[in-house]
Design a protein around this motif. Structure first.
Motif, mmCIF file in Angstrom:
data_model
loop_
_atom_site.group_PDB
_atom_site.id
_atom_site.type_symbol
_atom_site.label_atom_id
_atom_site.label_comp_id
_atom_site.label_asym_id
_atom_site.label_seq_id
_atom_site.Cartn_x
_atom_site.Cartn_y
_atom_site.Cartn_z
ATOM 1 N N LYS A 79 -0.306 4.550 -18.475
ATOM 2 C CA LYS A 79 -0.062 3.269 -19.163
ATOM 3 C C LYS A 79 -0.091 3.420 -20.683
ATOM 4 N N GLU A 330 -0.005 -0.671 -22.001
ATOM 5 C CA GLU A 330 1.193 -0.735 -21.170
ATOM 6 C C GLU A 330 2.282 -1.564 -21.864
ATOM 7 N N GLN A 334 5.803 0.109 -23.566
ATOM 8 C CA GLN A 334 7.115 -0.356 -23.082
ATOM 9 C C GLN A 334 7.945 -0.966 -24.194
ATOM 10 N N GLN A 335 7.296 -1.783 -25.025
ATOM 11 C CA GLN A 335 8.028 -2.588 -26.003
ATOM 12 C C GLN A 335 7.335 -2.544 -27.358
ATOM 13 N N ASP A 351 4.655 -9.290 -16.645
ATOM 14 C CA ASP A 351 4.819 -8.348 -15.526
ATOM 15 C C ASP A 351 5.291 -9.101 -14.286
#
Ligand code: PBG
Length: 351
Positions: A79, A330, A334-335, A351
């Motif tokens: 993560k 996480e 991702q972003q 999510d």
């Protein structure tokens, strides 16, 4: 309704809203960016052979058996977590906190397991006696008082044990005077010159540690009924700067302010005053409070998490200990480019 002609609008000199008009403009102007690299995840350990236990006082947090902690950490690393901070425990507590010096205790065993399985994971260990003492204090109790100097030797031996097991950092959270210097000297004498010290320099006697004491199952305090003879008075500021200066002089590689959210003034003062990294701890009570409010529908937990952690960074923290670390990491991995702390317009995907 008639739209006013431009000539009828006010001729304002300053229009700060111009830079907030679109997400792209706000992105260009954002001053603070959190990164998964800033986060440290505190973990609680129990002996091998048991099942992972959910911690009732800390939603979503677990006590990990030593033989499963590497697998758990592999999941956290996926993560985006790179650093963990380990807290020990001992079912058999005694007045001297002997469990803290057991080479087969949960912390040394977990450090060895983590270093063998996950060499890239950065491992910090907590240095304090409270999980191991029958009276629940961080130091040795002699004639009803916490004896500073009698405690120092034990803390240094505990730190050495963790360094020998392979810890990258030791993090003394006990607040005894002089412990950073004694730990540094002991580590150096034994060749552990590369083991870093994260000093809990300004650790306040706070009511916000309640859920943590439940997580660790520390003994209820005997002798002095609180920790105010060693942890700091929440009313004090100058004293924090003094504690920080002592710790740096004694060899701390980084200094910490704890708790976090109500102590952001100290984070900023420390950041301005020192030339070592500054850490902050979003403690158990802060985490539990946000969860409780979210459960009641009073706030959006995800938005509260992002906002609170962003504010630590804005205040000047270089590293942040938080129980939200895996969830936040996480999102960030991702972003990373689209952090958006506001609840109304989450730019980070749900999510
Ligand atoms: C004790 C210790 C405490 C915390 C970290 N180390 C509690 C205390 O001082 O009583 C609190 C962490 C938290 O509340 O999340 N050495």
């Amino acid at each position: 309704m008639e739209i006013p002609e431009p000539s009828q609008t006010h001729r304002l000199t300053h229009r700060p809203r111009r830079l907030r008009r679109t997400p792209a403009l706000r992105g260009l102007c954002r001053e603070t960016l959190l990164s998964a690299d800033d986060l440290i995840y505190p973990l609680f350990l129990i002996p091998a052979g048991q099942k992972p236990e959910p911690i009732p006082t800390l939603p979503g947090q677990w006590r990990w058996p030593v033989d499963q902690v590497a697998e758990a950490c592999a999941g956290y690393m996926a993560k985006g977590i790179r650093t963990v901070n380990l807290f020990g425990s001992a079912p058999d507590k005694d007045s001297q906190g002997s469990g803290a010096l057991d080479p087969e205790g949960v912390v040394p065993c977990a450090v060895r397991a983590l270093k063998a399985a996950l060499p890239d994971l950065c491992v910090q260990t907590d240095i304090a006696l409270d999980p191991y003492t029958s009276h629940g204090h961080d130091g040795i109790l002699i004639n009803g008082e916490i004896d500073n100097d009698a405690t120092l030797d034990l803390l240094a031996r505990m730190a050495l044990l963790h360094a020998e097991a392979g810890a990258d950092w030791v993090a003394p959270s006990d607040m005894m005077d002089g412990r950073v210097g004694v730990i540094r000297k002991t580590l150096d004498q034994h060749g552990h010159t590369q083991t870093c010290i994260l000093a809990y320099s300004a650790k306040y006697a706070s009511c916000f540690y309640g859920p943590f004491r439940g997580a660790l199952e520390t003994a209820s305090l005997q002798g002095p009924s609180d920790k105010r003879t060693y942890q700091m008075d929440p009313a004090n500021r100058i004293e924090a700067l003094r504690e920080i200066a002592h710790d740096i002089e004694e060899g701390a590689d980084a200094v910490m302010i704890k708790p976090g959210g109500f102590y952001l003034d100290l984070v900023r003062e420390a950041k301005n005053a020192v030339r070592v990294p500054v850490a902050v701890y979003q403690v158990s009570g802060e985490f539990a409070m946000m969860h409780a409010a979210a459960e009641k529908g009073l706030l959006d937990l995800r938005a509260a998490m992002i906002e609170s952690l962003t504010c630590f960074k804005r205040a000047g923290a270089d590293m942040i200990l938080t129980y939200f670390a895996p969830e936040m990491a996480e999102i960030l991995t991702q972003q990373p480019q689209s952090q958006q702390p506001q609840a109304q317009q989450p730019k980070v995907p749900h999510d």
